[in-house]
Design a protein around this motif. Structure first.
Motif, PDB file in Angstrom:
ATOM      1  N   VAL A 119       0.815  -1.406   0.137  1.00 46.38           N
ATOM      2  CA  VAL A 119       0.065   0.029  -0.194  1.00 46.38           C
ATOM      3  C   VAL A 119       0.789   1.240   0.221  1.00 46.38           C
ATOM      4  O   VAL A 119       1.796   1.348   0.825  1.00 46.38           O
ATOM      5  CB  VAL A 119      -0.809   0.055   1.320  1.00 46.38           C
ATOM      6  CG1 VAL A 119      -1.687   1.346   1.232  1.00 46.38           C
ATOM      7  CG2 VAL A 119      -1.912  -1.209   1.147  1.00 46.38           C
ATOM      8  N   TYR A 137      -1.060   0.101  -4.483  1.00 47.96           N
ATOM      9  CA  TYR A 137      -1.912   0.662  -3.461  1.00 47.96           C
ATOM     10  C   TYR A 137      -2.826  -0.565  -3.109  1.00 47.96           C
ATOM     11  O   TYR A 137      -4.242   0.166  -3.108  1.00 47.96           O
ATOM     12  CB  TYR A 137      -2.597   1.821  -4.294  1.00 47.96           C
ATOM     13  CG  TYR A 137      -1.818   3.224  -4.464  1.00 47.96           C
ATOM     14  CD1 TYR A 137      -1.484   3.848  -3.377  1.00 47.96           C
ATOM     15  CD2 TYR A 137      -1.098   3.041  -5.749  1.00 47.96           C
ATOM     16  CE1 TYR A 137      -0.780   5.083  -3.698  1.00 47.96           C
ATOM     17  CE2 TYR A 137      -0.217   4.233  -5.856  1.00 47.96           C
ATOM     18  CZ  TYR A 137      -0.173   5.100  -4.666  1.00 47.96           C
ATOM     19  OH  TYR A 137       0.637   6.258  -5.041  1.00 47.96           O
ATOM     20  N   ASP A 139      -3.903  -4.079  -0.715  1.00 48.16           N
ATOM     21  CA  ASP A 139      -3.787  -4.925   0.348  1.00 48.16           C
ATOM     22  C   ASP A 139      -4.240  -6.570   0.152  1.00 48.16           C
ATOM     23  O   ASP A 139      -4.407  -7.256   1.198  1.00 48.16           O
ATOM     24  CB  ASP A 139      -3.994  -4.214   1.655  1.00 48.16           C
ATOM     25  CG  ASP A 139      -5.290  -3.960   2.099  1.00 48.16           C
ATOM     26  OD1 ASP A 139      -5.679  -3.219   2.892  1.00 48.16           O
ATOM     27  OD2 ASP A 139      -6.338  -4.031   0.912  1.00 48.16           O
TER      28      ASP A 139
END
Length: 231
Positions: A119, A137, A139
């Motif tokens: 991230v 970006y 998870d």
């Protein structure tokens, strides 16, 4: 001449203090698409209205953009699963970006897992065409792609990019619209999948089949209703 338009899905925002539920799209998408030789058509949240707009505008492909974890915005999940299914039925090229790639792989039966350190960072990915540094970006990710897909980039065990082995369908886990300047490799991918600029720089020629019909058998995409990590 074929359209230089691409259908682009949008992030779903929660209701504000006035009870308004809004769709949003990073303005950088327009400059990135322009660099690829295309213009974007934002898709509404209603599946029927979105499909009608996609066909009436003659879009030559579909971009499933980032934002919203799978399961966090069920209305968006339903819209994009519907558009993905319809696009593949008609042989329309598709690229999934970040969440969009997750949705594509989930639709084909992949298992998403939570990952750490992906991230708001830049990291190096490697693949058959060599390595490069990209933004990250997300998870959630896939560690093993379904057999229908070739893995074209990884960051360690994490699958970062895929291409379907027979259909005009690809996914990347980074955000090409956030790169400044844009990366030539991302422009090449969009141009290749959607049949963009030729050697003379002209948009509108390439892999899209007129009227969305191809000579391949349509993909079988399961009608899944929620992501593996839906709340």
């Amino acid at each position: 001449m074929m359209s230089g338009l691409l259908a682009v899905t949008q992030r779903l925002q929660p209701a504000n203090e006035h009870g308004e539920v809004r769709l949003a799209l990073d303005v950088r998408w327009w400059s990135f698409l322009a660099a690829c030789g295309f213009d974007g058509v934002p898709m509404p949240l209603d599946p029927g209205a979105a499909a009608k707009l996609l066909w009436r505008t003659g879009c030559r492909g579909l971009v499933l953009t980032g934002g919203n974890d799978l399961g966090a915005a069920p209305e968006r999940d339903a819209l994009e699963r519907y558009l993905l299914r319809r696009a593949l039925e008609r042989g329309l090229p598709v690229i999934g970006v970040c969440r969009g790639m997750q949705l594509v792989l989930d639709a084909f039966g992949a298992r998403l897992r939570r990952v750490r350190g992906h991230v708001a960072v830049e990291h190096r990915v490697t693949g058959p065409r060599g390595g490069r540094t990209v933004n990250s970006y997300h998870d959630w990710a896939v560690l093993q792609a379904p057999p229908e897909f070739a893995v074209t980039a990884r960051c360690g065990p994490v699958v970062e990019a895929v291409r379907h082995r027979s259909l005009p369908l690809a996914g990347i886990m980074w955000h090409p619209e956030r790169a400044d300047p844009v990366h030539d490799e991302d422009v090449d991918l969009f141009s290749e999948v959607f049949g963009g600029r030729n050697a003379g720089g002209d948009p509108g020629r390439g892999t899209r089949i007129p009227d969305g019909r191809g000579d391949r058998r349509p993909a079988e995409v399961p009608r899944r209703t929620g992501g593996p990590h839906a709340a």
